[in-house]
Design a protein around this motif. Structure first.
Motif, PDB file in Angstrom:
ATOM      1  N   UNK A   1       0.889  -0.918   0.095  1.00 42.04           N
ATOM      2  CA  UNK A   1      -0.077   0.066   0.096  1.00 42.04           C
ATOM      3  C   UNK A   1       0.961   1.314  -0.036  1.00 42.04           C
ATOM      4  N   UNK A   2       0.606   2.127  -0.911  1.00 45.83           N
ATOM      5  CA  UNK A   2       1.353   3.443  -0.945  1.00 45.83           C
ATOM      6  C   UNK A   2       0.947   4.430  -0.156  1.00 45.83           C
ATOM      7  N   UNK A   3       1.542   4.864   0.833  1.00 45.14           N
ATOM      8  CA  UNK A   3       1.084   6.176   1.729  1.00 45.14           C
ATOM      9  C   UNK A   3       1.360   7.727   1.163  1.00 45.14           C
ATOM     10  N   UNK A   4       0.595   8.236   0.672  1.00 40.17           N
ATOM     11  CA  UNK A   4       0.753   9.536   0.038  1.00 40.17           C
ATOM     12  C   UNK A   4      -0.087  10.365   0.469  1.00 40.17           C
ATOM     13  N   UNK A   5       0.485  11.730   0.217  1.00 36.44           N
ATOM     14  CA  UNK A   5      -0.350  13.034   0.772  1.00 36.44           C
ATOM     15  C   UNK A   5       0.707  14.047   1.008  1.00 36.44           C
TER      16      UNK A   5
ATOM     17  N   UNK B   1       0.390 -14.547  11.171  1.00 31.38           N
ATOM     18  CA  UNK B   1       0.670 -13.126  10.932  1.00 31.38           C
ATOM     19  C   UNK B   1       0.304 -13.064   9.471  1.00 31.38           C
ATOM     20  N   UNK B   2      -0.271 -11.627   9.209  1.00 32.71           N
ATOM     21  CA  UNK B   2      -0.805 -11.575   7.724  1.00 32.71           C
ATOM     22  C   UNK B   2       0.238 -10.159   7.467  1.00 32.71           C
ATOM     23  N   UNK B   3       1.197 -10.277   7.098  1.00 35.09           N
ATOM     24  CA  UNK B   3       2.197  -9.297   6.844  1.00 35.09           C
ATOM     25  C   UNK B   3       2.014  -8.362   5.371  1.00 35.09           C
ATOM     26  N   UNK B   4       2.408  -6.988   5.282  1.00 35.44           N
ATOM     27  CA  UNK B   4       2.092  -6.311   4.327  1.00 35.44           C
ATOM     28  C   UNK B   4       3.033  -5.093   4.321  1.00 35.44           C
ATOM     29  N   UNK B   5       3.191  -4.405   3.185  1.00 28.91           N
ATOM     30  CA  UNK B   5       4.207  -3.404   3.000  1.00 28.91           C
ATOM     31  C   UNK B   5       3.606  -2.081   2.942  1.00 28.91           C
ATOM     32  N   UNK B   6       3.721  -0.990   3.721  1.00 30.30           N
ATOM     33  CA  UNK B   6       3.530   0.247   3.443  1.00 30.30           C
ATOM     34  C   UNK B   6       4.769   0.797   2.961  1.00 30.30           C
ATOM     35  N   UNK B   7       4.682   1.939   1.907  1.00 34.91           N
ATOM     36  CA  UNK B   7       5.564   2.861   1.486  1.00 34.91           C
ATOM     37  C   UNK B   7       5.236   4.212   1.570  1.00 34.91           C
ATOM     38  N   UNK B   8       5.923   4.687   2.390  1.00 37.98           N
ATOM     39  CA  UNK B   8       5.782   6.110   2.794  1.00 37.98           C
ATOM     40  C   UNK B   8       6.469   7.043   1.670  1.00 37.98           C
ATOM     41  N   UNK B   9       5.853   7.922   1.047  1.00 40.83           N
ATOM     42  CA  UNK B   9       6.367   8.907  -0.174  1.00 40.83           C
ATOM     43  C   UNK B   9       6.428  10.130   0.438  1.00 40.83           C
TER      44      UNK B   9
ATOM     45  N   UNK C   1       8.417  11.165  -6.520  1.00 42.02           N
ATOM     46  CA  UNK C   1       8.626   9.662  -5.988  1.00 42.02           C
ATOM     47  C   UNK C   1       7.223   8.981  -5.894  1.00 42.02           C
ATOM     48  N   UNK C   2       6.318   9.612  -5.554  1.00 42.95           N
ATOM     49  CA  UNK C   2       5.050   8.876  -5.340  1.00 42.95           C
ATOM     50  C   UNK C   2       4.303   8.597  -6.455  1.00 42.95           C
TER      51      UNK C   2
END
Length: 295
Positions: A51-55, A111-119, A128-129
């Protein structure tokens, strides 16, 4: 030598010989180990749902990521490059893939792992985002964090003294990239959907705009953004270009922009309120529920 001769390879391979028994036992015991280490252990972080974290800057993106990672927010600083963080879905949040599983199913406790990409949210670093939108493998969704306390209601008029224009312009660019991703797809089915969560942050503050009003304000401001940019291109001599060439977001014509229009290009948009900080602690359960619904 024929295959049915006593000394042939096929006959000895299927016969009651010590060498055959040893080779069979060796394969039987080593094959599971091989599969475990070279298939399951070979999974890289990029294979995880992402999941991309954008803002915009100051909206609370990094604080949200640290909260999801550590369980509590921590002091942050201005991001200058993307940062990938591995987190796990809380045990209180059920993934969509586990919706029909029994409560006694032991896999629910895994465990249900996931990735967060902070931009980065700074204007000069937003590329970058935008670049990550088409370059992120296994992209499950986008979390667009907005400071709801810095955005006035659409009925207040001008947004030049608030963060509304900045938030709407960046969101416009993100949605436009996702729209072009769909319209330029070579497959007749089009690319898979990329849902967008507009996380209305800081709703614990008295001045924060509720999620429904934030949705209306952003839609109205995005309409202004696309009209302003279209006029700019027309002035530059592109009057004969169609809506797609001008980068027109959503439906063409004179209709105002609404987030529901993005569903036609497999980009469902949802606005959900919450807060990372607050005197009574974080309130991010609805954001976790949204993430779980995409897994």
């Amino acid at each position: 030598m024929a295959w049915y001769d006593e000394d042939s390879f096929l006959t000895r391979g299927l016969g009651p010989y010590l060498s055959t028994i040893l080779i069979t036992a060796l394969i039987a015991f080593t094959l599971p180990v091989f599969l475990h280490f070279f298939i399951f252990r070979a999974k890289t972080p990029t294979s995880l749902p992402t999941f991309l974290v954008i803002g915009p800057s100051g909206s609370g993106k990094t604080s949200l990521v640290t909260l999801f990672e550590k369980g509590a927010p921590s002091p942050t600083h201005l991001s200058q490059s993307p940062l990938s963080v591995r987190v796990s879905l809380p045990s209180t949040t059920k993934a969509a893939s586990s919706k029909y599983r029994s409560e006694n199913d032991p896999t629910l406790k895994l465990e249900k792992p996931l990735l967060l990409v902070d931009t980065p949210g700074h204007g000069k670093l937003r590329h970058f985002g935008l670049e990550h939108l088409n370059a992120t493998p296994n992209l499950k969704g986008i979390i667009y964090v907005v400071d709801a306390a810095s955005i006035p209601s659409s009925s207040t008029g001008s947004s030049s003294e608030s963060g509304l224009a900045d938030a709407a312009e960046y969101l416009h660019d993100i949605l436009l990239v996702l729209q072009k991703r769909y319209t330029t797809a070579k497959s007749s089915k089009g690319p898979k959907d990329v849902p967008v969560l507009i996380a209305a942050n800081k709703l614990d503050l008295f001045t924060a705009l509720p999620a429904p009003l934030l949705k209306t304000s952003l839609e109205k401001e995005i309409s202004r953004v696309r009209e302003t940019r279209a006029k700019g291109l027309l002035t530059a001599g592109s009057g004969d270009a169609d809506a797609d060439d001008r980068g027109w977001l959503g439906e063409g014509g004179e209709s105002k922009f609404e987030f529901r229009q993005m569903e036609e290009v497999n980009v469902p948009v949802q606005v959900v309120g919450g807060n990372v900080l607050g005197s009574e602690g974080p309130d991010v359960d609805k954001w976790w529920d949204w993430i779980g619904s995409k897994l």
